[in-house]
Design an enzyme around this catalytic site. Structure first.
Site, PDB file in Angstrom:
ATOM      1  N   ARG A 255       0.832  -1.196   0.000  1.00  0.00           N
ATOM      2  CA  ARG A 255       0.000   0.000   0.000  1.00  0.00           C
ATOM      3  C   ARG A 255       0.871   1.252   0.000  1.00  0.00           C
ATOM      4  O   ARG A 255       1.606   1.510   0.946  1.00  0.00           O
ATOM      5  CB  ARG A 255      -0.926   0.000   1.215  1.00  0.00           C
ATOM      6  CG  ARG A 255      -2.176   0.854   0.988  1.00  0.00           C
ATOM      7  CD  ARG A 255      -3.078   0.843   2.195  1.00  0.00           C
ATOM      8  NE  ARG A 255      -2.514   1.651   3.258  1.00  0.00           N
ATOM      9  CZ  ARG A 255      -2.632   1.360   4.553  1.00  0.00           C
ATOM     10  NH1 ARG A 255      -3.263   0.268   4.931  1.00  0.00           N
ATOM     11  NH2 ARG A 255      -2.095   2.155   5.451  1.00  0.00           N
ATOM     12  N   HIS A 259      -4.617   4.360   3.986  1.00  0.00           N
ATOM     13  CA  HIS A 259      -5.768   3.454   3.946  1.00  0.00           C
ATOM     14  C   HIS A 259      -7.017   4.189   3.486  1.00  0.00           C
ATOM     15  O   HIS A 259      -7.811   3.670   2.710  1.00  0.00           O
ATOM     16  CB  HIS A 259      -5.987   2.857   5.337  1.00  0.00           C
ATOM     17  CG  HIS A 259      -7.267   2.113   5.502  1.00  0.00           C
ATOM     18  ND1 HIS A 259      -7.447   0.836   5.033  1.00  0.00           N
ATOM     19  CD2 HIS A 259      -8.443   2.472   6.079  1.00  0.00           C
ATOM     20  CE1 HIS A 259      -8.675   0.423   5.307  1.00  0.00           C
ATOM     21  NE2 HIS A 259      -9.307   1.397   5.939  1.00  0.00           N
ATOM     22  N   TYR A 268       3.092   4.191  11.043  1.00  0.00           N
ATOM     23  CA  TYR A 268       3.293   2.742  11.002  1.00  0.00           C
ATOM     24  C   TYR A 268       3.885   2.224   9.690  1.00  0.00           C
ATOM     25  O   TYR A 268       4.414   1.122   9.642  1.00  0.00           O
ATOM     26  CB  TYR A 268       1.970   2.012  11.293  1.00  0.00           C
ATOM     27  CG  TYR A 268       0.866   2.273  10.290  1.00  0.00           C
ATOM     28  CD1 TYR A 268       0.789   1.547   9.099  1.00  0.00           C
ATOM     29  CD2 TYR A 268      -0.117   3.224  10.537  1.00  0.00           C
ATOM     30  CE1 TYR A 268      -0.224   1.782   8.189  1.00  0.00           C
ATOM     31  CE2 TYR A 268      -1.132   3.461   9.633  1.00  0.00           C
ATOM     32  CZ  TYR A 268      -1.183   2.739   8.458  1.00  0.00           C
ATOM     33  OH  TYR A 268      -2.188   2.973   7.561  1.00  0.00           O
TER      34      TYR A 268
END
Length: 354
Positions: A255, A259, A268
Protein backbone atom coordinates in the site's frame (compact mmCIF):
# COMPACT_ATOMS: atom_id res chain seq x y z
CA UNK A 1 -13.78 -34.95 -4.66
CA UNK A 2 -12.27 -31.49 -4.84
CA UNK A 3 -9.14 -31.13 -6.93
CA UNK A 4 -6.51 -29.71 -4.60
CA UNK A 5 -3.51 -28.02 -6.15
CA UNK A 6 -0.47 -26.79 -4.24
CA UNK A 7 0.03 -23.07 -3.85
CA UNK A 8 2.41 -21.53 -6.35
CA UNK A 9 5.49 -20.30 -4.50
CA UNK A 10 6.64 -17.88 -7.17
CA UNK A 11 4.72 -14.81 -8.21
CA UNK A 12 3.26 -14.81 -11.69
CA UNK A 13 4.68 -11.93 -13.69
CA UNK A 14 4.37 -10.83 -17.32
CA UNK A 15 5.75 -7.27 -17.42
CA UNK A 16 9.52 -6.95 -17.16
CA UNK A 17 11.60 -3.88 -16.44
CA UNK A 18 13.00 -3.22 -19.91
CA UNK A 19 16.49 -4.09 -18.73
CA UNK A 20 17.35 -7.17 -16.69
CA UNK A 21 13.90 -8.77 -16.66
CA UNK A 22 12.48 -9.50 -20.13
CA UNK A 23 8.87 -8.75 -20.99
CA UNK A 24 6.42 -11.58 -21.47
CA UNK A 25 3.10 -11.62 -23.26
CA UNK A 26 -0.37 -13.06 -22.80
CA UNK A 27 -2.04 -15.14 -25.48
CA UNK A 28 -5.24 -13.71 -26.90
CA UNK A 29 -4.51 -10.04 -26.23
CA UNK A 30 -3.96 -7.96 -29.36
CA UNK A 31 -3.17 -4.29 -29.72
CA UNK A 32 -6.77 -3.19 -29.23
CA UNK A 33 -7.15 -5.21 -26.03
CA UNK A 34 -3.85 -3.97 -24.62
CA UNK A 35 -4.87 -0.36 -25.24
CA UNK A 36 -8.31 -0.98 -23.74
CA UNK A 37 -6.61 -2.23 -20.59
CA UNK A 38 -4.55 0.96 -20.46
CA UNK A 39 -7.69 3.10 -20.79
CA UNK A 40 -9.24 1.22 -17.88
CA UNK A 41 -6.15 1.74 -15.74
CA UNK A 42 -6.07 5.46 -16.48
CA UNK A 43 -9.79 5.77 -15.80
CA UNK A 44 -9.40 4.19 -12.38
CA UNK A 45 -6.27 6.19 -11.56
CA UNK A 46 -7.95 9.45 -12.55
CA UNK A 47 -11.02 8.60 -10.51
CA UNK A 48 -8.90 7.88 -7.44
CA UNK A 49 -6.71 10.96 -7.69
CA UNK A 50 -9.62 13.32 -8.36
CA UNK A 51 -11.62 11.80 -5.50
CA UNK A 52 -8.85 12.66 -3.06
CA UNK A 53 -8.94 16.23 -4.37
CA UNK A 54 -12.74 16.35 -4.10
CA UNK A 55 -12.53 15.11 -0.52
CA UNK A 56 -10.04 17.85 0.38
CA UNK A 57 -12.42 20.37 -1.16
CA UNK A 58 -15.28 19.05 0.96
CA UNK A 59 -17.19 17.78 -2.05
CA UNK A 60 -17.27 14.09 -1.02
CA UNK A 61 -16.95 12.40 2.36
CA UNK A 62 -14.24 10.13 3.77
CA UNK A 63 -12.75 8.21 0.87
CA UNK A 64 -10.93 4.84 0.65
CA UNK A 65 -7.91 5.35 -1.60
CA UNK A 66 -6.91 2.60 -4.07
CA UNK A 67 -3.90 4.27 -5.71
CA UNK A 68 -1.55 1.60 -7.17
CA UNK A 69 -4.23 -1.08 -6.86
CA UNK A 70 -5.72 -0.29 -10.28
CA UNK A 71 -3.91 -3.20 -11.96
CA UNK A 72 -5.64 -5.89 -9.94
CA UNK A 73 -9.05 -4.28 -10.50
CA UNK A 74 -8.67 -3.61 -14.22
CA UNK A 75 -6.86 -6.87 -14.93
CA UNK A 76 -9.37 -9.09 -13.15
CA UNK A 77 -12.48 -7.43 -14.63
CA UNK A 78 -11.00 -7.57 -18.13
CA UNK A 79 -10.78 -11.36 -17.78
CA UNK A 80 -14.54 -11.69 -17.19
CA UNK A 81 -17.46 -11.99 -19.56
CA UNK A 82 -20.17 -9.33 -19.42
CA UNK A 83 -22.57 -11.87 -17.94
CA UNK A 84 -20.26 -12.49 -14.96
CA UNK A 85 -20.82 -10.69 -11.67
CA UNK A 86 -18.51 -8.59 -9.52
CA UNK A 87 -18.79 -8.31 -5.74
CA UNK A 88 -16.60 -5.40 -4.60
CA UNK A 89 -15.46 -4.06 -1.25
CA UNK A 90 -15.16 -0.36 -0.50
CA UNK A 91 -11.65 -0.15 -1.96
CA UNK A 92 -13.11 -1.19 -5.31
CA UNK A 93 -15.80 1.49 -5.17
CA UNK A 94 -15.07 2.65 -8.74
CA UNK A 95 -14.96 -0.79 -10.32
CA UNK A 96 -18.41 -0.21 -11.81
CA UNK A 97 -16.86 2.38 -14.13
CA UNK A 98 -15.33 -0.56 -16.01
CA UNK A 99 -18.87 -1.82 -16.68
CA UNK A 100 -20.20 1.53 -17.89
CA UNK A 101 -21.48 2.91 -14.60
CA UNK A 102 -21.54 6.74 -14.62
CA UNK A 103 -18.87 8.45 -12.54
CA UNK A 104 -21.62 10.57 -10.99
CA UNK A 105 -23.20 7.45 -9.50
CA UNK A 106 -20.02 6.39 -7.69
CA UNK A 107 -19.29 9.94 -6.57
CA UNK A 108 -22.84 10.23 -5.25
CA UNK A 109 -22.25 7.07 -3.23
CA UNK A 110 -19.32 8.75 -1.49
CA UNK A 111 -21.46 11.87 -1.00
CA UNK A 112 -24.07 9.78 0.83
CA UNK A 113 -26.75 10.65 -1.72
CA UNK A 114 -29.43 8.14 -2.83
CA UNK A 115 -28.33 8.72 -6.45
CA UNK A 116 -25.25 6.71 -5.48
CA UNK A 117 -27.18 3.46 -5.37
CA UNK A 118 -27.75 1.41 -8.49
CA UNK A 119 -29.67 -1.63 -9.61
CA UNK A 120 -27.01 -4.39 -9.53
CA UNK A 121 -28.57 -6.13 -12.54
CA UNK A 122 -27.89 -3.06 -14.70
CA UNK A 123 -24.13 -3.67 -14.56
CA UNK A 124 -23.78 -7.09 -12.91
CA UNK A 125 -21.98 -5.26 -10.10
CA UNK A 126 -23.24 -5.88 -6.58
CA UNK A 127 -23.56 -3.13 -3.99
CA UNK A 128 -20.33 -2.03 -2.33
CA UNK A 129 -19.71 -3.79 0.97
CA UNK A 130 -18.15 -1.73 3.75
CA UNK A 131 -18.19 -4.41 6.49
CA UNK A 132 -15.02 -6.44 6.03
CA UNK A 133 -15.39 -9.70 4.05
CA UNK A 134 -19.19 -9.79 4.00
CA UNK A 135 -19.24 -9.70 0.19
CA UNK A 136 -17.44 -13.07 0.04
CA UNK A 137 -20.40 -15.23 1.15
CA UNK A 138 -22.61 -13.08 -1.12
CA UNK A 139 -20.43 -13.90 -4.13
CA UNK A 140 -20.19 -17.58 -3.28
CA UNK A 141 -23.92 -17.91 -2.74
CA UNK A 142 -24.66 -16.11 -5.99
CA UNK A 143 -22.21 -18.30 -7.93
CA UNK A 144 -23.58 -21.51 -6.45
CA UNK A 145 -27.18 -20.45 -7.10
CA UNK A 146 -26.30 -19.45 -10.65
CA UNK A 147 -24.79 -22.88 -11.27
CA UNK A 148 -27.89 -24.60 -9.86
CA UNK A 149 -30.00 -22.65 -12.34
CA UNK A 150 -27.78 -23.78 -15.22
CA UNK A 151 -26.47 -20.30 -15.95
CA UNK A 152 -23.07 -19.98 -17.57
CA UNK A 153 -21.72 -17.22 -15.37
CA UNK A 154 -19.20 -16.87 -12.58
CA UNK A 155 -18.66 -14.43 -9.73
CA UNK A 156 -15.54 -12.46 -8.87
CA UNK A 157 -15.14 -11.05 -5.40
CA UNK A 158 -12.33 -8.72 -4.35
CA UNK A 159 -11.13 -8.16 -0.79
CA UNK A 160 -8.06 -7.14 1.17
CA UNK A 161 -5.64 -9.21 3.22
CA UNK A 162 -7.44 -8.07 6.39
CA UNK A 163 -10.57 -9.87 5.16
CA UNK A 164 -8.79 -13.23 5.45
CA UNK A 165 -8.82 -12.72 9.22
CA UNK A 166 -12.62 -12.50 9.28
CA UNK A 167 -15.06 -15.33 9.81
CA UNK A 168 -17.00 -14.40 6.69
CA UNK A 169 -13.93 -15.24 4.58
CA UNK A 170 -13.62 -18.68 6.19
CA UNK A 171 -17.32 -19.38 5.81
CA UNK A 172 -17.42 -18.25 2.20
CA UNK A 173 -14.25 -20.10 1.18
CA UNK A 174 -15.39 -23.29 2.94
CA UNK A 175 -18.77 -23.20 1.23
CA UNK A 176 -17.18 -22.43 -2.14
CA UNK A 177 -14.81 -25.38 -1.89
CA UNK A 178 -17.41 -27.87 -0.68
CA UNK A 179 -20.04 -26.85 -3.25
CA UNK A 180 -17.50 -26.23 -6.05
CA UNK A 181 -19.03 -22.83 -6.62
CA UNK A 182 -17.89 -21.05 -9.81
CA UNK A 183 -16.27 -18.13 -8.01
CA UNK A 184 -12.90 -16.37 -8.05
CA UNK A 185 -11.64 -15.14 -4.68
CA UNK A 186 -9.20 -12.30 -5.39
CA UNK A 187 -7.26 -11.04 -2.39
CA UNK A 188 -5.44 -7.72 -2.60
CA UNK A 189 -2.57 -8.42 -0.21
CA UNK A 190 -1.12 -4.94 0.21
CA UNK A 191 0.51 -6.00 3.52
CA UNK A 192 -1.66 -3.83 5.75
CA UNK A 193 -5.12 -4.11 7.31
CA UNK A 194 -5.25 -0.38 8.11
CA UNK A 195 -2.25 -0.36 10.52
CA UNK A 196 -2.09 -4.11 11.22
CA UNK A 197 0.75 -5.75 9.27
CA UNK A 198 0.33 -9.12 7.59
CA UNK A 199 2.69 -10.74 10.10
CA UNK A 200 0.10 -10.06 12.82
CA UNK A 201 -2.70 -11.64 10.81
CA UNK A 202 -1.33 -15.05 9.87
CA UNK A 203 1.53 -17.42 10.53
CA UNK A 204 1.12 -19.01 7.10
CA UNK A 205 4.05 -18.47 4.70
CA UNK A 206 1.64 -16.90 2.18
CA UNK A 207 -2.06 -16.20 2.05
CA UNK A 208 -2.28 -18.47 -0.99
CA UNK A 209 -1.24 -21.35 1.27
CA UNK A 210 -4.60 -21.05 2.98
CA UNK A 211 -6.34 -22.20 -0.19
CA UNK A 212 -5.39 -25.84 0.25
CA UNK A 213 -7.43 -25.97 3.44
CA UNK A 214 -10.54 -25.11 1.44
CA UNK A 215 -9.87 -27.58 -1.37
CA UNK A 216 -9.03 -25.04 -4.05
CA UNK A 217 -5.89 -23.89 -5.88
CA UNK A 218 -3.95 -20.99 -4.45
CA UNK A 219 -2.24 -18.71 -6.97
CA UNK A 220 0.18 -15.87 -6.22
CA UNK A 221 0.48 -13.03 -8.69
CA UNK A 222 2.24 -9.68 -8.85
CA UNK A 223 -0.64 -7.33 -8.05
CA UNK A 224 1.05 -4.43 -9.84
CA UNK A 225 1.27 -6.36 -13.11
CA UNK A 226 -2.06 -5.91 -14.86
CA UNK A 227 -1.30 -8.62 -17.42
CA UNK A 228 -0.35 -11.17 -14.78
CA UNK A 229 -3.56 -10.43 -12.87
CA UNK A 230 -5.55 -10.75 -16.09
CA UNK A 231 -3.95 -14.10 -16.92
CA UNK A 232 -4.47 -15.54 -13.44
CA UNK A 233 -8.11 -14.42 -13.34
CA UNK A 234 -8.75 -15.71 -16.86
CA UNK A 235 -7.39 -19.14 -15.90
CA UNK A 236 -9.47 -19.16 -12.71
CA UNK A 237 -12.58 -18.15 -14.66
CA UNK A 238 -12.05 -20.93 -17.19
CA UNK A 239 -11.62 -23.42 -14.37
CA UNK A 240 -14.83 -22.23 -12.70
CA UNK A 241 -16.83 -22.43 -15.94
CA UNK A 242 -15.59 -25.96 -16.51
CA UNK A 243 -17.17 -27.01 -13.21
CA UNK A 244 -13.88 -27.41 -11.34
CA UNK A 245 -14.77 -24.96 -8.61
CA UNK A 246 -13.22 -21.87 -7.04
CA UNK A 247 -9.70 -20.42 -7.10
CA UNK A 248 -8.00 -18.23 -4.53
CA UNK A 249 -5.72 -15.57 -6.03
CA UNK A 250 -3.33 -13.65 -3.82
CA UNK A 251 -2.37 -10.46 -5.63
CA UNK A 252 0.72 -9.19 -3.86
CA UNK A 253 1.29 -5.45 -3.61
CA UNK A 254 2.26 -2.83 -1.06
CA UNK A 255 0.00 0.00 0.00
CA UNK A 256 1.63 3.18 -1.26
CA UNK A 257 -1.12 5.55 -0.11
CA UNK A 258 -3.10 6.01 3.11
CA UNK A 259 -5.77 3.45 3.95
CA UNK A 260 -8.30 6.26 3.58
CA UNK A 261 -8.47 10.03 3.78
CA UNK A 262 -8.93 9.73 7.56
CA UNK A 263 -5.72 7.72 8.00
CA UNK A 264 -2.19 8.92 8.86
CA UNK A 265 0.09 6.05 7.77
CA UNK A 266 3.30 7.86 8.71
CA UNK A 267 3.16 6.36 12.20
CA UNK A 268 3.29 2.74 11.00
CA UNK A 269 4.22 2.49 7.30
CA UNK A 270 7.65 1.74 5.82
CA UNK A 271 8.31 5.07 4.07
CA UNK A 272 11.29 3.77 2.06
CA UNK A 273 9.23 0.88 0.75
CA UNK A 274 6.43 3.29 -0.15
CA UNK A 275 8.81 5.39 -2.24
CA UNK A 276 10.06 2.28 -4.06
CA UNK A 277 6.51 1.23 -4.85
CA UNK A 278 5.52 4.69 -6.03
CA UNK A 279 8.44 4.73 -8.46
CA UNK A 280 7.18 1.49 -9.98
CA UNK A 281 3.43 2.10 -9.69
CA UNK A 282 1.21 -0.05 -11.85
CA UNK A 283 -0.13 2.48 -14.39
CA UNK A 284 3.28 3.85 -15.35
CA UNK A 285 4.69 0.33 -15.34
CA UNK A 286 2.15 -0.80 -17.90
CA UNK A 287 2.55 2.36 -19.96
CA UNK A 288 6.31 1.73 -20.23
CA UNK A 289 5.55 -1.83 -21.33
CA UNK A 290 3.29 -0.56 -24.14
CA UNK A 291 5.92 1.95 -25.19
CA UNK A 292 8.55 -0.78 -25.43
CA UNK A 293 6.18 -2.66 -27.73
CA UNK A 294 5.58 0.49 -29.78
CA UNK A 295 1.84 0.27 -29.13
CA UNK A 296 1.32 3.73 -27.61
CA UNK A 297 2.55 7.25 -28.24
CA UNK A 298 2.73 10.50 -26.28
CA UNK A 299 -0.33 11.72 -28.14
CA UNK A 300 -2.26 8.56 -27.22
CA UNK A 301 -1.35 8.92 -23.56
CA UNK A 302 -2.38 12.57 -23.44
CA UNK A 303 -5.69 11.87 -25.20
CA UNK A 304 -6.59 8.98 -22.89
CA UNK A 305 -5.74 10.93 -19.74
CA UNK A 306 -7.73 13.95 -20.91
CA UNK A 307 -10.77 11.80 -21.67
CA UNK A 308 -10.68 10.36 -18.16
CA UNK A 309 -10.25 13.79 -16.60
CA UNK A 310 -13.16 15.22 -18.57
CA UNK A 311 -15.31 12.28 -17.49
CA UNK A 312 -14.52 12.92 -13.84
CA UNK A 313 -15.18 16.65 -14.04
CA UNK A 314 -18.53 15.99 -15.69
CA UNK A 315 -19.28 13.34 -13.07
CA UNK A 316 -18.74 15.59 -10.06
CA UNK A 317 -20.76 18.34 -11.73
CA UNK A 318 -23.65 15.95 -12.27
CA UNK A 319 -23.41 14.56 -8.74
CA UNK A 320 -23.46 18.05 -7.23
CA UNK A 321 -26.45 18.99 -9.38
CA UNK A 322 -28.63 16.36 -7.67
CA UNK A 323 -31.38 17.81 -5.51
CA UNK A 324 -30.91 17.28 -1.75
CA UNK A 325 -32.33 13.99 -0.61
CA UNK A 326 -35.55 13.86 1.40
CA UNK A 327 -34.60 13.27 5.08
CA UNK A 328 -37.52 10.87 5.33
CA UNK A 329 -35.44 8.32 3.43
CA UNK A 330 -33.44 7.76 6.62
CA UNK A 331 -36.58 6.39 8.28
CA UNK A 332 -38.65 4.85 5.48
CA UNK A 333 -37.06 1.40 5.41
CA UNK A 334 -35.78 1.19 8.97
CA UNK A 335 -38.86 -0.45 10.52
CA UNK A 336 -41.68 -2.63 9.25
CA UNK A 337 -43.85 -1.05 11.96
CA UNK A 338 -42.44 2.41 12.72
CA UNK A 339 -42.59 3.44 16.41
CA UNK A 340 -44.76 6.46 17.23
CA UNK A 341 -41.69 8.49 18.16
CA UNK A 342 -40.36 8.31 14.58
CA UNK A 343 -42.62 11.13 13.38
CA UNK A 344 -41.19 13.40 16.04
CA UNK A 345 -37.65 12.35 15.13
CA UNK A 346 -38.25 13.17 11.47
CA UNK A 347 -39.74 16.53 12.34
CA UNK A 348 -36.71 17.37 14.47
CA UNK A 349 -34.35 16.31 11.69
CA UNK A 350 -36.18 18.51 9.20
CA UNK A 351 -35.96 21.42 11.63
CA UNK A 352 -32.19 20.98 12.04
CA UNK A 353 -31.62 20.77 8.28
CA UNK A 354 -33.63 23.90 7.49
Amino acid sequence: MSRVLPAEGDLRRVIGDGEKIPDGEVDGLGNDELLALYRNLVLLRTYDERSVVYHRQGRIGTYAIFWNHEALQAGSVFALEDRDWIFPAYRESAIGLLRGMPASTVLSWWRGHPAGWWNPTDYNVASICVPIATQIPHAVGFAWGSRLKGEDRIALTLFGDGATSEGAFHEGATFAGVMKAPVVLLCNNNQWAISTPLSKQTAAPTLADKAIGYGMPGVRVDGGDVLAVYEATRDAALRARAGDGPTFIEALSYRAAPHATADDPSIYIDSERVEEERENECVGRYERYLRRLGFISDADVEEIKQEALDLMRAGIAQAEAESPADPALVFEHAYADPPPSQANDLAELRRILE
